[in-house]
Design an enzyme around this catalytic site. Structure first.
Site, PDB file in Angstrom:
ATOM      1  CG  ASP A  27      -2.048   0.980   1.102  1.00 27.82           C
ATOM      2  OD1 ASP A  27      -2.464   1.275  -0.047  1.00 27.82           O
ATOM      3  OD2 ASP A  27      -2.525   1.476   2.142  1.00 27.82           O
ATOM      4  N   GLY A  28       0.285   2.333  -0.553  1.00 26.71           N
ATOM      5  CA  GLY A  28       0.943   3.644  -0.518  1.00 26.71           C
ATOM      6  C   GLY A  28       1.493   4.103  -1.867  1.00 26.71           C
ATOM      7  NE  ARG A  80      -1.520   6.608   1.116  1.00 25.15           N
ATOM      8  CZ  ARG A  80      -1.388   5.782   2.145  1.00 25.15           C
ATOM      9  NH1 ARG A  80      -1.120   6.263   3.355  1.00 25.15           N
ATOM     10  NH2 ARG A  80      -1.528   4.475   1.979  1.00 25.15           N
ATOM     11  CD1 TRP A  81       7.188   6.529  -2.839  1.00 29.13           C
ATOM     12  CD2 TRP A  81       6.755   6.846  -5.026  1.00 29.13           C
ATOM     13  NE1 TRP A  81       8.389   6.565  -3.512  1.00 29.13           N
ATOM     14  CE2 TRP A  81       8.150   6.761  -4.856  1.00 29.13           C
ATOM     15  CE3 TRP A  81       6.246   7.047  -6.309  1.00 29.13           C
ATOM     16  CZ2 TRP A  81       9.053   6.861  -5.905  1.00 29.13           C
ATOM     17  CZ3 TRP A  81       7.136   7.153  -7.374  1.00 29.13           C
ATOM     18  CH2 TRP A  81       8.518   7.058  -7.169  1.00 29.13           C
ATOM     19  CG  HIS A 116      -0.483   2.045  -9.210  1.00 29.60           C
ATOM     20  ND1 HIS A 116      -0.683   1.647  -7.918  1.00 29.60           N
ATOM     21  CD2 HIS A 116      -1.584   2.771  -9.547  1.00 29.60           C
ATOM     22  CE1 HIS A 116      -1.854   2.098  -7.487  1.00 29.60           C
ATOM     23  NE2 HIS A 116      -2.414   2.788  -8.457  1.00 29.60           N
ATOM     24  CB  SER A 118      -8.275  -5.476  -3.181  1.00 27.57           C
ATOM     25  OG  SER A 118      -8.973  -4.256  -3.373  1.00 27.57           O
ATOM     26  CG  ASN A 144      -7.713  -2.149  -5.338  1.00 26.57           C
ATOM     27  OD1 ASN A 144      -6.740  -2.896  -5.207  1.00 26.57           O
ATOM     28  ND2 ASN A 144      -7.991  -1.237  -4.413  1.00 26.57           N
ATOM     29  NE  ARG A 154      -2.829  -1.258   4.457  1.00 19.14           N
ATOM     30  CZ  ARG A 154      -4.075  -1.326   4.028  1.00 19.14           C
ATOM     31  NH1 ARG A 154      -4.875  -2.258   4.473  1.00 19.14           N
ATOM     32  NH2 ARG A 154      -4.535  -0.448   3.156  1.00 19.14           N
ATOM     33  NE  ARG A 171      -8.236   0.554   5.362  1.00 19.61           N
ATOM     34  CZ  ARG A 171      -7.953   1.843   5.429  1.00 19.61           C
ATOM     35  NH1 ARG A 171      -8.305   2.534   6.491  1.00 19.61           N
ATOM     36  NH2 ARG A 171      -7.343   2.461   4.445  1.00 19.61           N
ATOM     37  CB  SER A 217      -7.522  -3.754   2.720  1.00 17.30           C
ATOM     38  OG  SER A 217      -7.396  -2.495   3.319  1.00 17.30           O
TER      39      SER A 217
HETATM   40  C1  IPE Z   1      -5.107  -2.808  -0.282  1.00 18.40           C
HETATM   41  O1  IPE Z   1      -4.861  -1.470  -0.448  1.00 18.40           O
HETATM   42  C2  IPE Z   1      -5.123  -3.518  -1.606  1.00 18.40           C
HETATM   43  C3  IPE Z   1      -3.838  -3.670  -2.256  1.00 18.40           C
HETATM   44  C4  IPE Z   1      -2.671  -3.341  -1.787  1.00 18.40           C
HETATM   45  C5  IPE Z   1      -3.908  -4.288  -3.553  1.00 18.40           C
HETATM   46  P1  IPE Z   1      -6.037  -0.429  -0.666  1.00 18.40           P
HETATM   47  O2  IPE Z   1      -5.431   0.915  -0.649  1.00 18.40           O
HETATM   48  O3  IPE Z   1      -6.827  -0.795  -1.863  1.00 18.40           O
HETATM   49  O4  IPE Z   1      -6.934  -0.675   0.613  1.00 18.40           O
HETATM   50  P2  IPE Z   1      -7.844   0.348   1.404  1.00 18.40           P
HETATM   51  O5  IPE Z   1      -8.627   1.099   0.389  1.00 18.40           O
HETATM   52  O6  IPE Z   1      -6.898   1.219   2.172  1.00 18.40           O
HETATM   53  O7  IPE Z   1      -8.667  -0.506   2.312  1.00 18.40           O
HETATM   54  C1  IPE Z   2      -1.710   0.110  -3.259  1.00 12.66           C
HETATM   55  O1  IPE Z   2      -1.432   1.469  -3.348  1.00 12.66           O
HETATM   56  C2  IPE Z   2      -1.677  -0.532  -4.606  1.00 12.66           C
HETATM   57  C3  IPE Z   2      -2.989  -0.924  -5.121  1.00 12.66           C
HETATM   58  C4  IPE Z   2      -4.107  -0.849  -4.504  1.00 12.66           C
HETATM   59  C5  IPE Z   2      -3.006  -1.426  -6.462  1.00 12.66           C
HETATM   60  P1  IPE Z   2      -2.614   2.496  -3.384  1.00 12.66           P
HETATM   61  O2  IPE Z   2      -3.006   2.737  -4.789  1.00 12.66           O
HETATM   62  O3  IPE Z   2      -3.715   2.078  -2.486  1.00 12.66           O
HETATM   63  O4  IPE Z   2      -1.917   3.797  -2.818  1.00 12.66           O
HETATM   64  P2  IPE Z   2      -2.506   4.787  -1.745  1.00 12.66           P
HETATM   65  O5  IPE Z   2      -2.878   3.966  -0.544  1.00 12.66           O
HETATM   66  O6  IPE Z   2      -3.683   5.445  -2.365  1.00 12.66           O
HETATM   67  O7  IPE Z   2      -1.380   5.715  -1.469  1.00 12.66           O
HETATM   68 MG    MG Z   3      -4.144   2.356  -0.534  1.00 14.71          MG
END
Ligand code: IPE
Ligand code: IPE
Ligand code: MG
Length: 233
Positions: free
Chosen positions: A14-15, A18-19, A31, A59, A62, A182, A188, A190
């Protein structure tokens, strides 16, 4: 577990978004950077002798993201495996997919299935991509799998127990994760590996996934399983 090395490490990557934002880039560029960071994790897994690494890449929730972002995420496996599949083969990695691939765009599905097929006889580290994965959906599809067997008279209700049910999950022939990491600061689950995580350790890192390094993975393992010892990897 093999001493202090877990058999199975699963990562909620995750992140990424935001990165990208933090650097004035797009979420998609985040990504792409996340994909590069997966190399670090896989390298560390091979070095440490971890048997299975599961990477949560997309997920079932997503799909509700903006269309452009979903399209980008669906295209990433095509691009990734086109570039990286020979390296996975050379490194004796076995690629697996956990999730509902039936509903994916054809090109994405083909790229994933080709990666699985071309690495199926490798017996090194298993890199399992959780793609279009949801923990609840996993349990429901496993229930359907068991019911199908009962309906076809291959199983009786008395045969159903936790061990048998486990085999019907997407991760059926994999050990449950010893450690779930995570990144990105959120604490979370998720909808990740809900059944399989019943005994897992959890490790949360504030680092956005594209900045997650090999040493950070080692530290996550070390601090989860070697409390009280000094770090000397
Ligand atoms: C969890 O991250 C899913 C993946 C890393 C693929 P999300 O950013 O989608 O989860 P939430 O929205 O914080 O629950
Ligand atoms: C997780 O990073 C990767 C996927 C869900 C594919 P995010 O896209 O959720 O990144 P943030 O949490 O919004 O920063
Ligand atoms: Mg995320």
């Amino acid at each position: 577990m093999n001493g202090s090395i877990p058999d199975h490490v699963a990562i909620i990557m995750d992140g990424n978004g935001r990165w990208g934002k933090q650097r004035g880039l797009t979420r998609s560029e985040g990504h792409y950077a996340g994909v590069q960071a997966m190399e670090q994790v896989i390298d560390a897994g091979i070095e440490l002798g971890i048997k299975v690494i599961t990477l949560y890449a997309f997920s079932s929730e997503n799909w509700s993201r903006p269309k452009d972002e979903v399209n980008y995420l669906m295209h990433l496996p095509v691009r990734y495996f086109k570039q990286k599949l020979p390296e996975f083969i050379r490194r004796n990695c076995q690629i697996r997919i956990s999730g509902n691939i039936a509903t994916l765009p054809a090109a994405t599905k083909d790229a994933l299935l080709k990666a699985v097929d071309q690495t199926k006889s490798n017996d090194g580290i298993i890199v399992n991509f959780a793609f279009n994965y949801g923990g609840r959906a996993d349990i429901v599809q496993a229930v359907c799998g068991v019911l199908r067997e009962v309906k076809n008279n291959n199983l009786s209700i008395d045969d159903i127990n936790e061990e048998l049910f486990h085999d019907y999950l997407y991760t059926g022939d994999l050990p449950d994760p010893d450690l779930i990491i995570r990144t990105g600061g959120e604490k979370r689950v998720s909808n990740f590996l809900l059944w399989q995580s019943s005994m897992s350790m959890f490790y949360f890192s504030d680092v956005y996934f594209p900045d997650f390094t090999k040493d950070m993975l080692k530290e996550a393992i070390y601090s989860s399983f070697n409390k009280g010892m000094t770090a000397d990897w």
